[in-house]
Design a protein around this motif. Structure first.
Motif, PDB file in Angstrom:
ATOM      1  N   SER A  16       0.821  -1.210   0.000  1.00 13.26           N
ATOM      2  CA  SER A  16       0.000   0.000   0.000  1.00 13.26           C
ATOM      3  C   SER A  16       0.853   1.258   0.000  1.00 13.26           C
ATOM      4  CB  SER A  16      -0.966   0.006   1.182  1.00 13.26           C
ATOM      5  OG  SER A  16      -0.280  -0.177   2.389  1.00 13.26           O
ATOM      6  N   GLY A  17       2.077   1.184   0.531  1.00 16.69           N
ATOM      7  CA  GLY A  17       2.953   2.354   0.539  1.00 16.69           C
ATOM      8  C   GLY A  17       3.341   2.787  -0.868  1.00 16.69           C
ATOM      9  N   SER A  18       3.803   1.840  -1.666  1.00 15.25           N
ATOM     10  CA  SER A  18       4.236   2.150  -3.031  1.00 15.25           C
ATOM     11  C   SER A  18       3.121   1.984  -4.058  1.00 15.25           C
ATOM     12  CB  SER A  18       5.399   1.242  -3.424  1.00 15.25           C
ATOM     13  OG  SER A  18       4.966  -0.112  -3.477  1.00 15.25           O
ATOM     14  N   LYS A  19       2.013   1.401  -3.614  1.00 10.11           N
ATOM     15  CA  LYS A  19       0.894   1.075  -4.508  1.00 10.11           C
ATOM     16  C   LYS A  19       1.340   0.171  -5.654  1.00 10.11           C
ATOM     17  CE  LYS A  19      -1.949   5.089  -3.387  1.00 10.11           C
ATOM     18  NZ  LYS A  19      -2.092   4.644  -2.053  1.00 10.11           N
ATOM     19  N   PRO A  27      -8.220  -0.561  -5.519  1.00 11.86           N
ATOM     20  CA  PRO A  27      -6.874  -0.200  -5.979  1.00 11.86           C
ATOM     21  C   PRO A  27      -6.327  -1.129  -7.062  1.00 11.86           C
ATOM     22  CG  PRO A  27      -7.002  -0.028  -3.598  1.00 11.86           C
ATOM     23  CD  PRO A  27      -8.284  -0.661  -4.051  1.00 11.86           C
ATOM     24  N   ALA A  28      -6.892  -2.312  -7.195  1.00 13.40           N
ATOM     25  CA  ALA A  28      -6.446  -3.236  -8.238  1.00 13.40           C
ATOM     26  C   ALA A  28      -6.782  -2.715  -9.637  1.00 13.40           C
ATOM     27  CB  ALA A  28      -7.068  -4.612  -8.035  1.00 13.40           C
ATOM     28  N   ASP A  29      -7.725  -1.783  -9.733  1.00 15.74           N
ATOM     29  CA  ASP A  29      -8.100  -1.228 -11.037  1.00 15.74           C
ATOM     30  C   ASP A  29      -7.058  -0.258 -11.587  1.00 15.74           C
ATOM     31  OD1 ASP A  29     -10.442  -2.661 -10.914  1.00 15.74           O
ATOM     32  OD2 ASP A  29     -11.708  -0.942 -10.459  1.00 15.74           O
ATOM     33  N   THR A  30      -6.332   0.390 -10.704  1.00 11.86           N
ATOM     34  CA  THR A  30      -5.368   1.410 -11.133  1.00 11.86           C
ATOM     35  C   THR A  30      -4.033   1.265 -10.397  1.00 11.86           C
ATOM     36  OG1 THR A  30      -6.300   2.918  -9.495  1.00 11.86           O
ATOM     37  CG2 THR A  30      -7.143   3.106 -11.758  1.00 11.86           C
ATOM     38  N   PRO A  31      -3.336   0.140 -10.587  1.00  8.29           N
ATOM     39  CA  PRO A  31      -2.064  -0.029  -9.882  1.00  8.29           C
ATOM     40  C   PRO A  31      -1.016   0.958 -10.379  1.00  8.29           C
ATOM     41  CG  PRO A  31      -2.350  -1.776 -11.495  1.00  8.29           C
ATOM     42  CD  PRO A  31      -3.629  -0.975 -11.479  1.00  8.29           C
ATOM     43  N   ASP A  79       7.290 -11.020 -10.314  1.00  8.53           N
ATOM     44  CA  ASP A  79       7.907 -11.741  -9.202  1.00  8.53           C
ATOM     45  C   ASP A  79       7.310 -13.142  -9.177  1.00  8.53           C
ATOM     46  OD1 ASP A  79       8.799 -12.805  -6.803  1.00  8.53           O
ATOM     47  OD2 ASP A  79       8.507 -10.939  -5.685  1.00  8.53           O
ATOM     48  N   GLU A  80       8.025 -14.108  -9.746  1.00  8.32           N
ATOM     49  CA  GLU A  80       7.516 -15.475  -9.842  1.00  8.32           C
ATOM     50  C   GLU A  80       7.317 -16.119  -8.471  1.00  8.32           C
ATOM     51  OE1 GLU A  80       6.221 -16.619 -12.603  1.00  8.32           O
ATOM     52  OE2 GLU A  80       6.868 -14.762 -13.547  1.00  8.32           O
ATOM     53  N   GLY A  81       7.878 -15.543  -7.421  1.00  8.09           N
ATOM     54  CA  GLY A  81       7.690 -16.053  -6.071  1.00  8.09           C
ATOM     55  C   GLY A  81       6.297 -15.792  -5.520  1.00  8.09           C
ATOM     56  N   LYS A  82       5.467 -15.064  -6.239  1.00  5.91           N
ATOM     57  CA  LYS A  82       4.114 -14.716  -5.767  1.00  5.91           C
ATOM     58  C   LYS A  82       3.033 -15.600  -6.389  1.00  5.91           C
ATOM     59  CE  LYS A  82       6.046 -11.518  -3.420  1.00  5.91           C
ATOM     60  NZ  LYS A  82       6.350 -11.796  -2.026  1.00  5.91           N
ATOM     61  N   ALA A  83       3.427 -16.708  -7.004  1.00 10.82           N
ATOM     62  CA  ALA A  83       2.476 -17.568  -7.708  1.00 10.82           C
ATOM     63  C   ALA A  83       1.401 -18.169  -6.800  1.00 10.82           C
ATOM     64  CB  ALA A  83       3.215 -18.692  -8.434  1.00 10.82           C
ATOM     65  N   GLU A  84       1.668 -18.272  -5.517  1.00  8.68           N
ATOM     66  CA  GLU A  84       0.693 -18.852  -4.589  1.00  8.68           C
ATOM     67  C   GLU A  84       0.095 -17.801  -3.652  1.00  8.68           C
ATOM     68  OE1 GLU A  84      -0.217 -22.072  -4.988  1.00  8.68           O
ATOM     69  OE2 GLU A  84       1.185 -22.079  -6.662  1.00  8.68           O
ATOM     70  N   ASP A  85       0.138 -16.535  -4.025  1.00  8.57           N
ATOM     71  CA  ASP A  85      -0.364 -15.449  -3.187  1.00  8.57           C
ATOM     72  C   ASP A  85      -1.577 -14.771  -3.822  1.00  8.57           C
ATOM     73  OD1 ASP A  85       1.605 -15.615  -1.147  1.00  8.57           O
ATOM     74  OD2 ASP A  85       3.017 -14.515  -2.401  1.00  8.57           O
ATOM     75  N   CYS A  86      -2.295 -14.036  -2.993  1.00 15.34           N
ATOM     76  CA  CYS A  86      -3.426 -13.233  -3.463  1.00 15.34           C
ATOM     77  C   CYS A  86      -3.451 -11.918  -2.694  1.00 15.34           C
ATOM     78  CB  CYS A  86      -4.750 -13.952  -3.226  1.00 15.34           C
ATOM     79  SG  CYS A  86      -4.983 -15.420  -4.234  1.00 15.34           S
ATOM     80  N   ALA A  87      -3.685 -10.840  -3.403  1.00 11.52           N
ATOM     81  CA  ALA A  87      -3.888  -9.526  -2.794  1.00 11.52           C
ATOM     82  C   ALA A  87      -5.366  -9.198  -2.975  1.00 11.52           C
ATOM     83  CB  ALA A  87      -3.025  -8.475  -3.475  1.00 11.52           C
ATOM     84  N   CYS A  88      -6.080  -9.091  -1.873  1.00 13.14           N
ATOM     85  CA  CYS A  88      -7.526  -8.862  -1.951  1.00 13.14           C
ATOM     86  C   CYS A  88      -7.910  -7.554  -1.275  1.00 13.14           C
ATOM     87  CB  CYS A  88      -8.279 -10.020  -1.306  1.00 13.14           C
ATOM     88  SG  CYS A  88      -8.048 -11.595  -2.161  1.00 13.14           S
ATOM     89  N   PHE A  89      -8.970  -6.959  -1.770  1.00 13.60           N
ATOM     90  CA  PHE A  89      -9.511  -5.701  -1.264  1.00 13.60           C
ATOM     91  C   PHE A  89     -11.013  -5.856  -1.118  1.00 13.60           C
ATOM     92  CE2 PHE A  89      -5.918  -4.979  -3.991  1.00 13.60           C
ATOM     93  CZ  PHE A  89      -5.121  -4.089  -3.284  1.00 13.60           C
ATOM     94  N   CYS A  90     -11.557  -5.285  -0.066  1.00 13.49           N
ATOM     95  CA  CYS A  90     -13.007  -5.239   0.097  1.00 13.49           C
ATOM     96  C   CYS A  90     -13.391  -3.808   0.442  1.00 13.49           C
ATOM     97  CB  CYS A  90     -13.473  -6.189   1.197  1.00 13.49           C
ATOM     98  SG  CYS A  90     -13.257  -7.934   0.799  1.00 13.49           S
ATOM     99  N   LYS A 111      -7.363  -3.574   2.417  1.00 11.31           N
ATOM    100  CA  LYS A 111      -6.614  -4.670   1.812  1.00 11.31           C
ATOM    101  C   LYS A 111      -6.414  -5.807   2.799  1.00 11.31           C
ATOM    102  CE  LYS A 111      -1.808  -3.333   2.654  1.00 11.31           C
ATOM    103  NZ  LYS A 111      -1.270  -4.596   3.063  1.00 11.31           N
ATOM    104  N   SER A 112      -6.093  -6.941   2.230  1.00  5.87           N
ATOM    105  CA  SER A 112      -5.841  -8.143   3.029  1.00  5.87           C
ATOM    106  C   SER A 112      -4.536  -8.019   3.795  1.00  5.87           C
ATOM    107  CB  SER A 112      -5.791  -9.366   2.129  1.00  5.87           C
ATOM    108  OG  SER A 112      -4.872  -9.204   1.068  1.00  5.87           O
TER     109      SER A 112
END
Length: 172
Positions: free
Chosen positions: A122-125, A142-146, A152-163, A171-172
């Motif tokens: 969230s700091g660097s968006k 925020p996912a609409d306008t990053p 970063d292939e190390g993020k293949a099993e991650d999710c960034a979620c927003f509600c 954010k999650s």
């Protein structure tokens, strides 16, 4: 359905069990954490085919029990397509319409969106995402306008979620 099969991940259990949250931001932030945990589970072997009445993923025991009792009223079946390949197409999506607990009018709702195979600062968006990332869920987050998406292939099993809704996103 036996009680031991009704388990949810800890983030979703916290959301479900904390209906006394009086402040909408707390509810939305906890749901974002819940959606991120369910999103990650959707990549795992156990998957997220079966959910509770709130559309929150059952853990291993519940997934197994529901797969043996397809059609049971406590086993909301999202279908085989939500499973990770090769069994499915990983089409899991976050909940897009959530009612705020304790809203006076009953009309207070928010939605969620997730960036699959990503994390978010969230700091660097900035999103850090593996190849094949995708955005699923409602628009307006925020996912609409990053600011940028860094590979970063190390993020293949991650999710960034927003509600959230409107200008209010958590954010999650």
């Amino acid at each position: 359905m036996p009680d031991n099969a009704k388990g949810l991940n800890i983030k979703c259990s916290d959301w479900r069990d904390q209906k006394d949250f009086k402040v909408a931001p707390q509810q939305m932030q906890q749901m974002a954490k819940c959606m991120a945990a369910d999103c990650v589970q959707s990549f795992e072997t156990v998957g997220c085919r079966f959910t509770d009445a709130n559309r929150l993923c059952y853990t291993d025991v519940g997934q197994g029990w529901c797969s043996q009792h397809v059609g049971h009223p406590q086993c909301n079946d999202l279908g085989v397509s939500v499973l990770a390949p090769p069994a499915g197409t990983s089409s899991w999506t976050p909940i897009e319409d959530v009612a705020l607990f304790g809203s006076a009018s009953g009309d207070a709702h928010y939605g969620c969106t997730c960036m699959k195979h990503c994390t978010y600062s969230s700091g660097s968006k900035k999103f850090r995402c593996a190849t094949g990332y995708s955005k699923v869920g409602v628009s307006g987050s925020p996912a609409d306008t990053p600011a940028s998406i860094v590979n970063d292939e190390g993020k293949a099993e991650d999710c960034a979620c927003f509600c959230g809704k409107g200008e209010e996103w958590y954010k999650s």
